[in-house]
Write an enzyme that holds these catalytic residues in place. Structure first.
Site, PDB file in Angstrom:
ATOM      1  N   SER A 132     -32.788 -24.238   9.656  1.00  0.00           N
ATOM      2  CA  SER A 132     -33.501 -23.107   9.085  1.00  0.00           C
ATOM      3  C   SER A 132     -32.646 -22.552   7.942  1.00  0.00           C
ATOM      4  O   SER A 132     -31.492 -22.182   8.153  1.00  0.00           O
ATOM      5  CB  SER A 132     -33.744 -22.038  10.148  1.00  0.00           C
ATOM      6  N   ARG A 151     -67.856 -11.139 -19.968  1.00  0.00           N
ATOM      7  CA  ARG A 151     -66.539 -11.665 -19.550  1.00  0.00           C
ATOM      8  C   ARG A 151     -66.405 -11.453 -18.046  1.00  0.00           C
ATOM      9  O   ARG A 151     -67.116 -10.628 -17.462  1.00  0.00           O
ATOM     10  CB  ARG A 151     -65.404 -10.970 -20.297  1.00  0.00           C
ATOM     11  N   CYS A 205     -35.856 -18.810   6.725  1.00  0.00           N
ATOM     12  CA  CYS A 205     -36.030 -17.512   7.382  1.00  0.00           C
ATOM     13  C   CYS A 205     -35.370 -16.391   6.613  1.00  0.00           C
ATOM     14  O   CYS A 205     -35.290 -15.267   7.087  1.00  0.00           O
ATOM     15  CB  CYS A 205     -35.533 -17.567   8.819  1.00  0.00           C
ATOM     16  N   ARG A 210     -64.843  -7.511 -34.665  1.00  0.00           N
ATOM     17  CA  ARG A 210     -64.177  -7.214 -33.389  1.00  0.00           C
ATOM     18  C   ARG A 210     -63.140  -8.262 -33.065  1.00  0.00           C
ATOM     19  O   ARG A 210     -63.353  -9.450 -33.280  1.00  0.00           O
ATOM     20  CB  ARG A 210     -65.193  -7.222 -32.241  1.00  0.00           C
ATOM     21  N   GLY A 252     -59.634  -3.005 -24.970  1.00  0.00           N
ATOM     22  CA  GLY A 252     -59.283  -1.774 -25.681  1.00  0.00           C
ATOM     23  C   GLY A 252     -57.955  -1.805 -26.418  1.00  0.00           C
ATOM     24  O   GLY A 252     -57.518  -0.803 -26.972  1.00  0.00           O
ATOM     25  N   TYR A 294     -42.036 -24.999   7.510  1.00  0.00           N
ATOM     26  CA  TYR A 294     -42.589 -23.653   7.686  1.00  0.00           C
ATOM     27  C   TYR A 294     -41.744 -22.618   6.937  1.00  0.00           C
ATOM     28  O   TYR A 294     -40.596 -22.895   6.567  1.00  0.00           O
ATOM     29  CB  TYR A 294     -42.675 -23.279   9.170  1.00  0.00           C
ATOM     30  N   HIS A 335     -29.488  -3.574   4.393  1.00  0.00           N
ATOM     31  CA  HIS A 335     -29.880  -3.275   5.758  1.00  0.00           C
ATOM     32  C   HIS A 335     -31.193  -2.498   5.801  1.00  0.00           C
ATOM     33  O   HIS A 335     -32.129  -2.856   6.510  1.00  0.00           O
ATOM     34  CB  HIS A 335     -28.759  -2.480   6.437  1.00  0.00           C
ATOM     35  N   MET A 367     -57.019  -3.781 -29.023  1.00  0.00           N
ATOM     36  CA  MET A 367     -57.047  -4.053 -30.463  1.00  0.00           C
ATOM     37  C   MET A 367     -58.240  -3.350 -31.123  1.00  0.00           C
ATOM     38  O   MET A 367     -58.971  -2.623 -30.473  1.00  0.00           O
ATOM     39  CB  MET A 367     -57.057  -5.552 -30.696  1.00  0.00           C
ATOM     40  N   LYS A 393     -63.998 -13.552 -26.164  1.00  0.00           N
ATOM     41  CA  LYS A 393     -65.258 -12.951 -26.609  1.00  0.00           C
ATOM     42  C   LYS A 393     -66.060 -13.947 -27.450  1.00  0.00           C
ATOM     43  O   LYS A 393     -67.255 -14.142 -27.230  1.00  0.00           O
ATOM     44  CB  LYS A 393     -64.974 -11.675 -27.411  1.00  0.00           C
TER      45      LYS A 393
END
Ligand code: PEP
Ligand code: MG
Length: 881
Positions: A770, A337, A838, A93, A102, A858, A453, A104, A23
Site C-alpha cells: 500500500s 450553446r 492510502c 459579436r 460577457g 485500489y 494533523h 468580450m 457562437k
C-alpha cells in the site's frame, strides 16, 4: 491557396468550433438545420491570433475578404451598408472557442448614420425606433471602439429621463431620442477631441479590431486564468444582419434555457422584454417578464420558440442556453450553446437525459466534474453570499461551518456537549485536541498544510477545516484572534469554507448537503465503469460503517495509533513508550490489548466481510509524549512552589525520559516499524488483538472480514522479514490458543523511496503493497508534510515554480515514478501482488487518474471522499478508453 479568414454562416457547422468559435459554429449549425438565423459571416479565430501577434495589424487579405463577404451578404439580403435607399445594419459579436459569457465586447446597429437613420424611420414607419437604434450605436461604438467612458452616455440618459419626469427608457419619445443622439455625439466629440469616421465600412473594420482587442481585456484575462483557458486561442468575430426586438410592441428579445440551470428541472426557463434590444435584458434596467407570459402576447413566435428549444436540445443532446429576438412577430435565433449550470442541476440533467435515452451513462459521467459532486456532499456557503472573507488558508477539508470561536479543545468539547456550535481555532492541532475537533463544527489552524494533523483528522471526521491560515495571529492565553486590524474574542461568530479555504468574520447562511437519487445514480454508473477498487481510511466502528454506506469496498488503512489517542488511553500508551524494562512494557501493553481488540471488533463487524487493512503502530513519538518544554516548566513550577516530593520526583523522571526519547526530527525518527523492531512485544500485542477480534466476530456473526496486517515505514528487507516473522508466529499462537483458524495476509506500506527502489526484494515477504504517498512525497521531495505549506511551498505555487501542492495532488513526474516503479518491481517478484494507495492522494481526482494508469488495484481515502473516488476512478477508466 490563400488563407481563409472568413466563412459565411451557410458554409460552417458545429464541428468547426476551433476556427469559428462556439457562437459562430453554432449559428452555422442552426442555419444548416433550417432554424431562423439572421444571415451573416464569421471572421476566424486564426485572423484574431495573427492580428494579436502583430500589434493588432490585420493579416494580409483579411480586409479584402471582409469586402467580399459583405458584398455577398448585401447581395443575399438586398440591403447595403451605408446606403440611404436600403440600408443594411449589422451586429458585431465576439465568440471564443470556449464560451466566456460577457467577457468580450459587442456592437449593435452598425451601419446607422445621419442619412440611413431617416430611411430606417421611414421604412419602419417608426421614428422612435430608428433614433433608439442610433443612440444605442453611438453609445456602444463610443464605449467599445473609441474608449469613451460608458457612464457619460448613461448619465445623459438619466438626466433626460429626469427632465421629462419619466422612469423608463421606453417612455422617452422620438423627439427625446433625437435630442439624445445630438448630446451623445457631443459627448463623444468633447471626450475624443475629434469626430470618429462616419463611414460604416471603416467603422466595421474598427469594430472587428475592437473585438480582437477585447480578447486581451483584463476581465477576459482573469476569466481565462480561473478557467484554465489558453490565451493563444483567440476569439472569432460574428457579423450578423440586425434583427430588431425594439421595433414596437410585437417585437421582443430574450434568453432562455431548455432546462432550469439552477435546479435542472425540465420546463420553461427564461425571460424576455417587449420592445427592447439584447443588452436591456442583461442590464437589468427594466424587469424582464417570465417566458411563459410570452404565449399570451406573441402566441405564434412563442410556439415556434418552444419547438426550436426542443429540437436544439435533442440535436445537441445537452441543455441549451439560447438568445432570441422577435421582430414584428417573427422569431430569430441569435445564439445557442450548452448552458452553464449549478452542481445539483448538472446531476439532475445528466440523470434525466440518461433516463430519456438522450445520452449514455458514460456521456453523463463525462459531463460531470468531481468538484461538482464534492459540492453536494457537504453543507456549503449559500451561493448568493456577498460577504468578503477576512482571510484565506488552505482548503484542507471541504464543507462550510458556522460557530463561535473557541481556542482550546476542552472548551470546544464542553460547548459541544451542551449542543453549541463552535469553531475550534488552534495554532495547529495535536492528538490531544481530538475531542475538541470531534465536538466542533469546523477547525481553523494558523499553521500546517493539507496533510497536517488537523487536515487528516478533520477529513476523516468529515469536518470542514481551513489550515495554514498564516495571516492569523493567535493569543491562546488571552483567547484572541487577530487578522490585520480586526480582533476576535472567544464566542465571536465566524464561518469557515473548507472547500475554498475562506474564513468569514460573521455567521453566513449555509445550504445543506444535497445527496439525492441523482447523486446515487451517478455513482452507481461510475461503479459499472471503473477498474480501480475504492476503499476507505477509517479507524473506528462508526467511520467504518459510514465508509461502507458511502460505497467503500473495504478499509485500506486503519491507523492504529489513532486508537491510542483517546484521552483514557493516552496514559497507558505513554507508559508503554516510556517503559524502561520489558516487564513494564508488557504490563502497559496488557492494559491496551483489550481496548484494541474492542476497536477491531467494532470495525470488523461494521465491514460485514469486506477486507480491512490494519496497519501496525506508526507513532511519530512526539505525538504521544508530553511536550519537552511543558514538562520542564512543570518541574520548575513544582520546585518553586515547593510541591510534594513524590510529585517532583515523578515529574523529573518523566522529564528525563522525554529528554532521552526526544528527537530533533521525529518524522524521520523512531516511527513505523522501527519502534516495533526495538520492542517486538508491541507488534505481537497488536497482532493478538487483531486475530482475537477477527475470531470473536466470526464466532458472533458467522462472518469475518478479510484480515490484512500491514507493516509501516519499511525501507530495509530485514525489517519486513523480521516483522513478518513476529506477526506470523503470533498469529499461529493465537490460532492454537483458540483452536480455530482464518485467512489473513501480511503486507507493507511503500512510503520511503528506498522501499520503492527495492520493491522486488520487499515483495518476497509481502502479500500486498500500500503506497503511503504522504510520506513518500515528504521523503522524495524532502519537504516536511507538516509545515512546508506555510513557507516556501505557498510561494512556489503562487509563482508557478510548482504547478500544485504535491501533498494534495500527486507529483506524477517525481513521486509518481516511484509508485510506478514500486508496482512494476514488486510484481516482477510476486506477479499478483495487490497494490493500493492510502495517502491523502487516494481521494484526489487528478491523482486517481494517475493511479489508474499506474495499474494499482485500489485507492483508499477518507470515508467522505469515497463517492468522489468512485466517480473519479470511472472518469479515469473512460479517459483511458
Ligand atoms: C502515508 O504516509 O501516506 C500514510 C498513509 O501514512 P500516514 O499518513 O499515517 O503517515
Ligand atoms: Mg506514512
Amino acid at each position: 491557396m490563400a488563407n481563409t479568414y472568413i466563412y459565411d454562416f451557410s458554409e460552417g457547422n458545429a464541428s468547426m468550433r476551433s476556427i469559428l468559435g462556439g457562437k459562430g459554429a453554432n449559428l452555422a449549425e442552426m442555419m444548416r438545420l433550417g432554424f431562423p438565423v439572421p444571415d451573416g459571416f464569421t471572421v476566424t479565430t486564426q485572423a484574431c491570433v495573427e492580428a494579436m501577434n502583430n500589434d493588432g495589424k490585420w493579416p494580409e487579405k483579411l480586409n479584402e475578404q471582409v469586402d467580399a463577404a459583405l458584398a455577398r451578404l448585401e447581395e443575399r439580403t438586398g440591403h447595403k451598408l451605408g446606403s440611404s435607399d436600403s440600408p443594411l445594419l449589422v451586429s458585431i459579436r465576439s465568440g471564443a472557442v470556449v464560451s466566456m459569457p460577457g467577457m468580450m465586447d459587442t456592437i449593435l446597429n452598425l451601419g446607422i448614420t445621419d442619412d440611413t437613420v431617416r430611411t430606417i424611420a421611414e421604412e419602419s414607419g417608426n421614428e422612435r425606433f430608428a433614433y433608439d437604434c442610433y443612440r444605442r450605436f453611438i453609445q456602444m461604438y463610443g464605449d467599445v471602439v473609441e474608449g469613451v467612458p460608458a457612464h457619460m452616455y448613461e448619465d445623459a440618459i438619466k438626466e433626460m429621463k429626469k427632465a421629462r419626469g419619466v422612469t423608463l427608457d421606453t417612455d422617452l419619445t422620438a423627439e427625446d431620442l433625437k435630442e439624445l443622439v445630438v448630446q451623445f455625439k457631443k459627448i463623444s466629440k468633447d471626450y475624443l477631441g475629434n469626430v470618429w469616421t462616419l463611414d460604416p465600412r471603416e467603422q466595421l473594420s474598427h469594430a472587428i479590431s475592437a473585438v480582437f482587442r477585447s480578447w486581451n481585456n483584463p476581465r477576459a484575462d482573469i476569466y481565462r486564468k480561473v478557467n484554465g483557458i489558453s490565451r493563444d486561442l483567440g476569439t472569432a468575430v460574428n457579423i450578423m444582419q440586425m434583427v430588431f426586438g425594439n421595433h414596437g410592441d410585437t417585437s421582443a428579445t430574450g434568453v432562455c434555457f431548455t432546462r432550469n440551470p439552477s435546479t435542472g428541472e425540465k420546463g420553461l426557463f427564461g425571460e424576455f422584454l417587449i420592445n427592447a434590444q439584447g443588452e436591456d435584458v442583461v442590464a437589468g434596467i427594466r424587469t424582464p417578464q417570465r417566458l411563459p407570459d410570452l404565449e399570451a402576447i406573441l402566441p405564434e413566435a412563442y410556439r415556434e420558440l418552444l419547438e426550436t428549444m426542443q429540437h436544439l436540445e435533442t440535436h445537441y443532446r445537452d441543455m441549451q442556453d439560447l438568445e432570441f429576438t422577435i421582430e414584428n412577430g417573427k422569431l430569430f435565433m441569435l445564439q445557442t450553446r450548452n448552458g452553464k449550470r449549478t452542481a445539483p442541476a448538472a446531476l439532475k440533467i445528466a440523470a434525466d437525459m440518461v433516463e430519456e435515452g438522450l445520452i449514455t451513462k458514460e456521456e453523463a459521467l463525462e459531463r460531470i466534474e468531481p468538484a461538482q459532486l464534492d459540492q453536494l456532499l457537504h453543507p456549503g456557503v449559500d451561493p448568493s453570499n456577498t460577504v468578503e472573507p477576512i482571510t484565506k488558508g488552505l482548503p484542507a477539508s471541504p464543507g462550510a461551518a458556522v460557530g463561535s470561536l473557541v481556542f482550546d479543545a476542552d472548551t470546544a468539547a464542553a460547548a459541544g456537549a451542551e449542543g453549541k456550535n463552535v469553531v475550534l481555532v488552534r495554532y495547529e492541532t495535536t492528538p490531544d485536541d481530538i475531542h475538541g475537533v470531534l465536538a466542533a463544527q469546523g477547525v481553523l489552524t494558523a499553521h500546517g498544510g493539507m496533510t497536517s494533523h488537523a487536515a487528516v483528522v478533520a477529513r476523516g471526521f468529515g469536518k470542514p477545516c481551513v489550515s495554514g491560515a498564516t495571516a492569523i495571529k493567535l493569543d491562546t492565553q488571552g483567547k484572541t484572534l487577530t487578522i490585520g486590524d480586526r480582533t476576535f474574542v472567544e464566542g465571536d461568530l465566524i464561518t469557515l469554507n473548507g472547500s475554498t479555504g475562506e474564513v468569514f468574520g460573521e455567521a453566513l447562511k449555509l445550504i445543506p448537503p444535497q445527496i439525492n437519487e441523482d447523486f446515487e445514480h451517478v455513482v452507481q454508473w461510475a461503479d459499472e465503469v471503473r477498474a480501480l477498487g475504492v476503499r476507505a481510511n477509517a479507524d473506528n466502528g462508526p467511520d467504518a460503517e459510514n465508509a461502507r454506506k458511502l460505497g467503500a469496498e473495504g478499509i485500506g488503512l486503519c491507523r492504529t495509533e489513532h486508537m491510542f489517542m483517546a484521552a483514557d488511553r493516552l496514559p497507558a500508551v505513554r507508559e508503554m513508550i516510556l517503559a524502561e524494562t520489558s516487564e513494564e512494557r508488557e504490563a502497559a501493553l496488557a492494559k491496551i490489548l483489550p481496548m484494541q481488540q474492542a476497536d477491531f471488533e467494532a470495525i470488523f463487524t461494521a465491514m460485514k466481510g469486506l477486507p480491512v487493512t490494519v496497519r501496525l503502530l506508526d507513532p511519530p513519538l512526539h505525538e504521544f509524549l508530553p511536550n519537552y518544554v511543558d514538562q520542564a516548566l512543570k518541574v520548575q513550577e513544582l520546585e518553586l512552589t515547593g510541591g510534594s516530593e513524590d510529585a517532583l520526583k515523578e515529574a523529573r523522571a518523566t522529564l528525563a525520559q522525554v529528554k532521552k526519547l526526544h528527537e530533533q526530527n521525529p518524522m524521520l525518527g523512531t516511527r513505523g516499524c522501527r519502534l516495533a523492531m526495538l520492542h517486538p512485544e508491541i507488534p505481537a500485542m497488536q497482532t493478538r488483538a487483531i486475530i482475537r477480534a477477527a475470531l470473536a466476530v466470526l464466532e458472533r456473526v458467522g462472518q469475518t472480514v478479510g484480515v490484512e496486517i500491514m507493516i509501516p515505514l519499511v525501507s530495509l528487507e530485514e525489517e519486513i522479514l523480521q516483522q513478518r516473522e513476529i506477526v506470523k508466529s503470533t498469529v499461529e499462537e493465537e490460532f492454537e490458543r483458540a483452536g480455530k483458524r482464518l485467512d489473513y495476509t501480511i503486507g507493507t506500506m511503500i512510503e520511503l523511496p528506498r522501499a520503492a527502489l527495492l520493491a522486488d526484494r520487499i515483495a518476497h515477504h509481502a502479500d500486498f503493497f500500500s503506497f503511503g504517498t504522504n510520506d513518500l512525497t515528504q521523503t522524495t521531495l524532502g519537504i516536511s508534510r507538516d509545515d512546508a505549506e506555510n513557507g516556501f511551498l505557498a510561494a512556489y505555487e503562487a509563482e508557478d515554480i510548482l504547478p500544485h501542492n504535491p501533498f494534495a495532488s500527486i507529483d506524477v513526474d517525481g513521486v509518481g515514478q516511484l509508485v510506478s516503479m514500486g508496482v512494476e518491481r514488486g510484481r516482477s517478484t510476486t506477479p499478483h501482488l495487490k497494490c493500493g494507495v492510502c495517502g491523502e492522494h487516494g481521494g484526489d481526482p487528478a491523482s486517481i487518474e494517475f493511479f489508474h494508469s499506474a495499474g494499482l488495484n485500489y485507492v483508499s481515502c477518507s470515508p467522505f471522499r469515497v463517492p468522489i473516488a468512485r466517480f473519479a476512478a470511472a472518469k479515469a477508466a473512460l479517459k483511458d478508453k
